[in-house]
Scaffold this motif. Structure first.
Motif, mmCIF file in Angstrom:
data_model
loop_
_atom_site.group_PDB
_atom_site.id
_atom_site.type_symbol
_atom_site.label_atom_id
_atom_site.label_comp_id
_atom_site.label_asym_id
_atom_site.label_seq_id
_atom_site.Cartn_x
_atom_site.Cartn_y
_atom_site.Cartn_z
ATOM 1 N N GLN A 202 0.589 -11.398 24.620
ATOM 2 C CA GLN A 202 1.323 -10.200 25.050
ATOM 3 C C GLN A 202 2.821 -10.455 25.078
ATOM 4 N N GLU A 203 3.230 -11.676 25.372
ATOM 5 C CA GLU A 203 4.662 -11.992 25.330
ATOM 6 C C GLU A 203 5.190 -11.834 23.911
ATOM 7 N N GLN A 204 4.353 -12.253 22.930
ATOM 8 C CA GLN A 204 4.764 -12.101 21.532
ATOM 9 C C GLN A 204 4.826 -10.609 21.140
ATOM 10 N N LEU A 205 3.840 -9.784 21.607
ATOM 11 C CA LEU A 205 3.827 -8.338 21.313
ATOM 12 C C LEU A 205 5.059 -7.656 21.889
ATOM 13 N N VAL A 206 5.477 -8.065 23.087
ATOM 14 C CA VAL A 206 6.656 -7.455 23.714
ATOM 15 C C VAL A 206 7.880 -7.706 22.863
ATOM 16 N N GLN A 207 7.999 -8.920 22.331
ATOM 17 C CA GLN A 207 9.157 -9.238 21.484
ATOM 18 C C GLN A 207 9.131 -8.403 20.197
ATOM 19 N N GLY A 208 7.903 -8.268 19.532
ATOM 20 C CA GLY A 208 7.812 -7.467 18.297
ATOM 21 C C GLY A 208 8.095 -5.996 18.557
ATOM 22 N N ALA A 209 7.602 -5.438 19.681
ATOM 23 C CA ALA A 209 7.825 -4.020 20.003
ATOM 24 C C ALA A 209 9.296 -3.738 20.190
ATOM 25 N N THR A 210 10.023 -4.717 20.747
ATOM 26 C CA THR A 210 11.468 -4.529 20.939
ATOM 27 C C THR A 210 12.163 -4.404 19.598
ATOM 28 N N GLN A 211 11.739 -5.219 18.632
ATOM 29 C CA GLN A 211 12.344 -5.163 17.294
ATOM 30 C C GLN A 211 11.989 -3.843 16.586
ATOM 31 N N VAL A 212 10.704 -3.352 16.704
ATOM 32 C CA VAL A 212 10.283 -2.079 16.075
ATOM 33 C C VAL A 212 11.065 -0.910 16.644
ATOM 34 N N THR A 213 11.321 -0.901 17.939
ATOM 35 C CA THR A 213 12.047 0.207 18.577
ATOM 36 C C THR A 213 13.458 0.297 18.028
ATOM 37 N N ALA A 214 14.085 -0.837 17.822
ATOM 38 C CA ALA A 214 15.457 -0.831 17.272
ATOM 39 C C ALA A 214 15.457 -0.271 15.858
ATOM 40 N N ALA B 106 7.215 -0.600 26.936
ATOM 41 C CA ALA B 106 7.048 -0.596 28.398
ATOM 42 C C ALA B 106 5.616 -0.939 28.784
ATOM 43 N N GLY B 107 4.650 -0.418 27.989
ATOM 44 C CA GLY B 107 3.249 -0.691 28.307
ATOM 45 C C GLY B 107 2.909 -2.158 28.105
ATOM 46 N N LEU B 108 3.450 -2.740 27.037
ATOM 47 C CA LEU B 108 3.163 -4.164 26.797
ATOM 48 C C LEU B 108 3.753 -5.036 27.905
ATOM 49 N N GLN B 109 4.964 -4.669 28.409
ATOM 50 C CA GLN B 109 5.582 -5.416 29.496
ATOM 51 C C GLN B 109 4.691 -5.359 30.738
ATOM 52 N N SER B 110 4.202 -4.122 31.014
ATOM 53 C CA SER B 110 3.302 -3.975 32.180
ATOM 54 C C SER B 110 2.030 -4.774 31.968
ATOM 55 N N SER B 111 1.535 -4.797 30.728
ATOM 56 C CA SER B 111 0.307 -5.537 30.443
ATOM 57 C C SER B 111 0.519 -7.041 30.624
ATOM 58 N N LEU B 112 1.722 -7.519 30.236
ATOM 59 C CA LEU B 112 2.023 -8.944 30.407
ATOM 60 C C LEU B 112 2.015 -9.316 31.885
ATOM 61 N N GLU B 113 2.640 -8.465 32.709
ATOM 62 C CA GLU B 113 2.644 -8.743 34.152
ATOM 63 C C GLU B 113 1.235 -8.743 34.719
ATOM 64 N N GLY B 114 0.424 -7.765 34.234
ATOM 65 C CA GLY B 114 -0.959 -7.708 34.725
ATOM 66 C C GLY B 114 -1.743 -8.938 34.308
#
Length: 726
Positions: A394-406, A278-286
């Protein structure tokens, strides 16, 4: 003959003058008044002790001893009421304290509450002595306090005797009880003898059966050894099983705890991964918002640079115009001095110069601002490029974080299932450990029981042998017991007969309480204080009488004008000798018949008193004749030293050592000792020898007086002699 004539003339002249005659008569009674008053006051002070008030406070609560009531404090009070040693005042503690404070009592004797109870502890392992509290009022009168201390010691002896009587009566009662008990013990000893005979027969049978017991226990001891070895092996295996199962259970518990911690960490990691996504998504928008803002800022910065460039150009032109105006005014001022002196022109010139200078400074500032704006525009372009790259990362980090959470969600589910299996294994390990512990405990109990059985069998075997041996000794001992019990019965009966003859009587009890009586045999007894102090006060009175005589009798002069020094010496010697004789006779007569002093020889007492008085008179006459008033002062000093060193009160050994040096050199030492001999001891040899020493003292000082009169051969009327011519 002329010297006697001079003496009688002087005597006649004195009788004609009342001022001289009356003082002489009074002085004759000085020794009587001095010694008589002291001796009368201290003649027998112990005879009036019953007038000395003493407070008695009885706080004793009593006690029980051997079933009897013991009130030692009350008994002591009753005894004191019967005596007249002091004026006893039986008061409360408060009254006693108040009386001591007001100097109504010379001392207080307190009987404490535990007086009787402590008196009963004599036979205890740690006896406690009963205490009497003695409180002397030494500030009121020190001697009375010392006398009271002696009286308390006598009271202590009386109380001790009473307590001893109580103990003795109880002791004799117990002796009589012992006598009866010894008779009963004698009868019991006879019965004991009969039983010993029967025991002797039983001991024989016991010995025969113990031999059979020894054979059986030997066989039992041989058969139990293989069983003991097997039980030892079983116990060792059970111990090893318990140790292994305990280790397994402990490891499973630790693994279960670690699994739980791992599961908890996985859950927390999953939650953290979601928060990171969630934080990375917010960071991407920022980052996207930052890129748009930086792009707008870069465009505005470009416009600012263009505007600043135009402003610089305009300010340059203004500066050039201001300089031209200032130069034109300067030239105008130089061309027209009158105009230059005009104040308005001067102000205008100064203002134009200031405008030129200010416009130059503004131009420089605008140029610096233009340069900074250009640099800011370049930095904003670089920042815009960086923010665009940041947005892509940050777009790449959001994709990796999604995979780690799963993946974390799958890990948490697997750990939960693994921990469930570990808990079941840990429970089984604990049960295994408990079972192996019980197995080990049972094996140890079996081994312990086996050891005890083996030891017991060995002990039985050893004991049976000892019993077999002891049975023989028992047989021999029973024979001795039979003989000894008969002898015991005989001796106990004899002791009962002897103790029965002990009878308790009052005389026997008193003998135990006070086994010692003191028989006092006084050497040279002195009946009272007055007799004991007579040598001291008689010597003191005669010395004071001689000293005062020199104040009323002329020392050097004579009523006869033509008298020589020898005539005056003889006249004065006869006058003072007559005074000494009359003083001695009066003092001896009053003490013998007025006070009732008893002496060993009355004639020798009169003679010694006269020699003592004459010795003191000649000593003081010589001192006053030579020195006048300083001589009297020396006589007083001599009197003070004699009072402390003559041993008239305390023994010479009790005074300070430096004072002892003066003892043999002063006349009162010999007068006191001589009086003691003629009054109390009857050792007349001492009296005569000391009388000779006093005569030597007197003759030496009389010779000194003669030397004075021979050196002063004319009739000198000084000091007291003026009285004769008055």
């Amino acid at each position: 003959m002329k010297s006697l004539s001079v003496f009688f003339n002087d005597l006649k002249a004195s009788f004609k003058k009342p001022k001289v005659f009356i003082p002489i008569i009074v002085v004759l009674f000085i020794p009587v008044l001095y010694s008589g008053m002291f001796l009368t006051a201290f003649w027998d002070p112990y005879g009036k002790m019953n007038e000395l008030p003493v407070a008695i406070v009885n706080q004793d609560t009593g006690a029980n001893y051997e079933g009897k009531s013991l009130e030692v404090g009350k008994d002591l009070v009753e005894e004191l009421k019967k005596s007249d040693d002091f004026s006893w005042r039986f008061v409360t503690r408060e009254e006693a304290d108040k009386g001591m404070e007001n100097d109504e009592y010379y001392m207080t004797i307190v009987i404490p509450e535990d007086f009787s109870s402590k008196a009963t502890t004599l036979m205890n392992e740690t006896p406690e002595p009963a205490q009497l509290i003695f409180e002397p009022n030494e500030g009121y009168n020190f001697l009375a306090a010392q006398i009271g201390g002696t009286a308390v010691k006598e009271i202590k002896s009386k109380v001790s005797a009473k307590v001893t009587e109580a103990y003795t009566e109880t002791l004799f009662d117990q002796v009589q009880e012992i006598s009866g008990g010894l008779g009963d013990a004698g009868d019991g000893a006879n019965t004991l003898k009969e039983g010993a005979v029967k025991l002797d027969d039983g001991a024989l049978k016991l010995k025969e059966n113990l031999a059979k017991l020894v054979d059986g226990t030997t066989q039992l001891q041989s058969g139990i050894s293989p069983l003991k070895d097997g039980v030892g092996s079983l116990s060792q295996g059970a111990q090893e099983l318990q140790n292994g199962s305990s280790t397994l259970a402990s490891g499973l518990d630790q693994l279960t705890a670690a699994g739980a911690q791992l599961e908890e960490g996985a859950v927390k990691a999953n939650a953290g991964g979601k928060q990171l996504q969630a934080g990375l998504q917010s960071s991407l928008e920022g980052a996207n918002t930052l890129s748009a803002g930086l792009k707008s800022s870069e465009e505005g910065s470009a416009k600012l640079v263009a505007g600043l460039q135009s402003s610089v150009d305009g300010t340059g032109k203004v500066s050039e115009g201001a300089k031209a105006v200032a130069q034109g005014l300067e030239q105008l001022a130089k061309a027209s001095p009158e105009l230059a002196e005009n104040p308005a022109v001067q102000k205008l010139l100064a203002a134009s110069q200031a405008v030129a200078t200010g416009s130059e400074q503004v131009l420089q500032g605008q140029q610096q601002l233009l340069q900074g704006s250009k640099e800011l525009n370049g930095a904003q372009k670089q920042l815009l490029q960086g923010s665009q790259k940041l947005a892509q990362g940050q777009e790449q980090l959001v994709q990796g974080a999604t995979q780690v959470t799963a993946g974390q969600e799958q890990l948490a589910a697997g750990l939960k299932q693994f921990n469930g299996k570990l808990s079941e294994a840990a429970t089984g390990g604990k049960k295994l450990a408990e079972g192996s512990g019980k197995l080990n405990s049972g094996a140890q109990q079996i081994q312990s029981g086996m050891d005890q059985l083996s030891g017991g069998v060995g002990t039985i075997a050893s004991g049976s042998k000892q019993l077999d041996s002891g049975a023989g000794e028992l047989k021999d001992g029973m024979e001795k017991l039979t003989e000894g019990s008969g002898e015991l019965a005989t001796k106990l009966n004899e002791a009962a007969d002897q103790t029965s003859s002990v009878k308790k009587t009052d005389a026997l009890v008193n003998m135990y309480a006070q086994p010692i009586e003191i028989q006092e045999h006084k050497v040279d007894p002195v009946p009272n204080y007055g007799t004991g102090f007579s040598p001291y006060f008689l010597s003191l009175g005669l010395f004071v009488g001689a000293l005062i005589s020199t104040l009323v009798v002329p020392i050097r002069g004579s009523s006869t004008q033509e008298a020589t020094g020898w005539n005056r010496f003889v006249s004065r010697m006869l006058a003072f000798s007559s005074m000494s004789l009359i003083q001695a006779l009066l003092a001896a007569f009053v003490t013998l018949y007025g006070l009732g002093l008893e002496v060993q020889s009355v004639p020798l007492f009169y003679l010694f008193t006269f020699v003592t008085s004459l010795c003191y008179m000649f000593i003081i006459q010589a001192l006053v004749t030579w020195l006048d008033n300083p001589g009297r002062f020396i006589a007083i000093l001599m009197l003070i030293f004699q009072l402390t060193t003559s041993a008239g009160t305390f023994p010479i050994e009790l005074i300070p050592n430096w004072m002892k040096v003066f003892n043999p050199w002063l006349p009162m030492t010999y007068s006191v000792s001589g009086y003691k001999s003629v009054i109390s001891s009857g050792q007349f040899g001492i009296t005569w020898s000391h009388m000779g020493i006093l005569m030597i003292f007197g003759l030496v000082f009389l010779a000194l007086t003669l030397v004075y009169f021979l050196r002063h051969d004319r009739n000198e009327e000084v000091g007291n002699e003026a009285v004769l011519s008055a």
